[in-house]
Design a protein around this motif. Sequence first.
Motif, PDB file in Angstrom:
ATOM      1  N   ASP A  56      47.518  35.430  38.706  1.00 54.21           N
ATOM      2  CA  ASP A  56      47.790  35.966  37.362  1.00 54.21           C
ATOM      3  C   ASP A  56      48.091  34.856  36.369  1.00 54.21           C
ATOM      4  OD1 ASP A  56      50.185  35.190  38.436  1.00 54.21           O
ATOM      5  OD2 ASP A  56      51.308  36.959  37.772  1.00 54.21           O
ATOM      6  N   THR A 110      45.497  35.980  33.548  1.00 53.58           N
ATOM      7  CA  THR A 110      45.507  37.417  33.297  1.00 53.58           C
ATOM      8  C   THR A 110      46.917  37.924  33.032  1.00 53.58           C
ATOM      9  OG1 THR A 110      45.625  37.788  35.689  1.00 53.58           O
ATOM     10  CG2 THR A 110      43.445  37.820  34.664  1.00 53.58           C
ATOM     11  N   ARG A 141      39.225  39.257  34.738  1.00 59.07           N
ATOM     12  CA  ARG A 141      39.685  40.045  33.592  1.00 59.07           C
ATOM     13  C   ARG A 141      41.002  40.745  33.859  1.00 59.07           C
ATOM     14  NH1 ARG A 141      37.514  37.497  30.094  1.00 59.07           N
ATOM     15  NH2 ARG A 141      38.251  39.115  28.660  1.00 59.07           N
ATOM     16  N   SER A 142      41.425  40.788  35.148  1.00 57.06           N
ATOM     17  CA  SER A 142      42.697  41.437  35.474  1.00 57.06           C
ATOM     18  C   SER A 142      43.324  40.716  36.654  1.00 57.06           C
ATOM     19  CB  SER A 142      42.492  42.916  35.822  1.00 57.06           C
ATOM     20  OG  SER A 142      41.769  43.053  37.039  1.00 57.06           O
ATOM     21  N   SER A 143      44.640  40.852  36.773  1.00 49.79           N
ATOM     22  CA  SER A 143      45.353  40.197  37.875  1.00 49.79           C
ATOM     23  C   SER A 143      44.911  40.762  39.218  1.00 49.79           C
ATOM     24  CB  SER A 143      46.860  40.373  37.702  1.00 49.79           C
ATOM     25  OG  SER A 143      47.303  39.764  36.505  1.00 49.79           O
TER      26      SER A 143
END
Length: 455
Positions: free
Chosen positions: A155, A158, A239-241
């Motif tokens: 993360d 992100t 685009r996301s953790s």
Amino acid sequence: MKKPLLPALLLELRLVLHSRLATGAVVLLLLLSALSVWSGLQAVAAQRAALERVAASHQADLASVVKKYADGADAGSVAYATPHLTTNPPAPLAFAAFGQRDVQPFSLRVRLLGLHSQLYESETINPELAMAGRFDFAFLLVYLAPLFVIALMHDLVTGEREAGRLRLLSSLPTGTGGIWRRRVGLRFALVWLAALLPLAAGVGIAGAGAAALGQVALVATLYLAFWFGLAAWVAGRARSSAGSAAILLACLVGLTMIVPTAVDAAIARAVPVSKGVELALAQRQEVHNGWDLPKPLAFEKFFRNHPEWKDTPPVTGRFHWKWYYAMHQAGDEAVAPQVAQYRASMGAREDWTARAGLLLASVNVQVLLHRLAATDLQAQLAYQERIGGFHTQLRRFFYPYFFNEQPFGRADFARMPAYEAVTPEGSLPAGPLAALALLALLAGVLGMRRLNRVS
């Protein structure tokens, strides 16, 4: 104006430690590293204790043989009854990468009988017990350390995006490049320290020396750099953790388990190797066949490679020790081509594994650590070669008694050769190390370039 480096790093450190996941991951890695070092040290201590027990038992057996034949006997009976202990003590760094020492014998008692039947009959192991491997530092570094890299890096970008801070960071006059470098560098340092501090303590306890610690640390540094570079590249694209973590876990499973397993299976299929026990059986079959041959024909096989004994008195009775030991030596020489092929095939597999490691960092690290710890196949084959050399010394010592029919007395026991144990020494192969450094550099450059393009 640039922010001073030390205050910026301290600020980043507070941010990392503020995360329970990051703090817990670092602490857990430290504990697991300490456990792996402790487990390796315990395993080495157990093998050393076993060697001491075997040596004490062997001395008692040898003393009983000397007592039995104290008044003199024929050398053949003495050679048949006397065992000779050979040992392969662990190198100081063996605790870090146990390698072949779990599945190959580290002590072997040999007699003057056929060598190959004694060397290879001990290769029978339980594959289910060998499959799990040992929890040592090499296992921790190759399979577990990347998990903690993923926990700290998934993360990186992100998390800022999901918290709504990424646009603010991107608007800073200095840009985000310096921020990402500091954050990746700090996380790298935390993982590096958590993994290697217990190892440093283990090296001190084992007496392996600062040079050995530096070599293992170099390998670990390059391997961690590879994973941090890969994680940075994924973090810059995800685009996301959750998506970042899933991609990195897939890379971990593929690069440390699936692909190496497939490569190992391909090597095993391309380079078939007979089982060692088959060599032992082949040698014994040659000896058994010798009992049915006329004695002159049996001696003819032996004299081909040992003409110096050709003019000694012939055997006229039903049994003579020189005939018996000549059959065993002829049996060894009959299977020598098979043994050479076996060892060449094993070496070829090892070479192909090293070649695969040039592209697979996880395989390369294991090759390097096992060579450093002298626990790889090369070290095991070297031990077998030392046993073979000692067996040759025994034959040269006893043959004059057999073929010249000399008596064997108490004083001759003191002259009997004794095996001198050699503690194996590891090395750091330059080729695999350079390949690992190239992989780490490539991953690091691509990862940081990708982070610098984050917007």
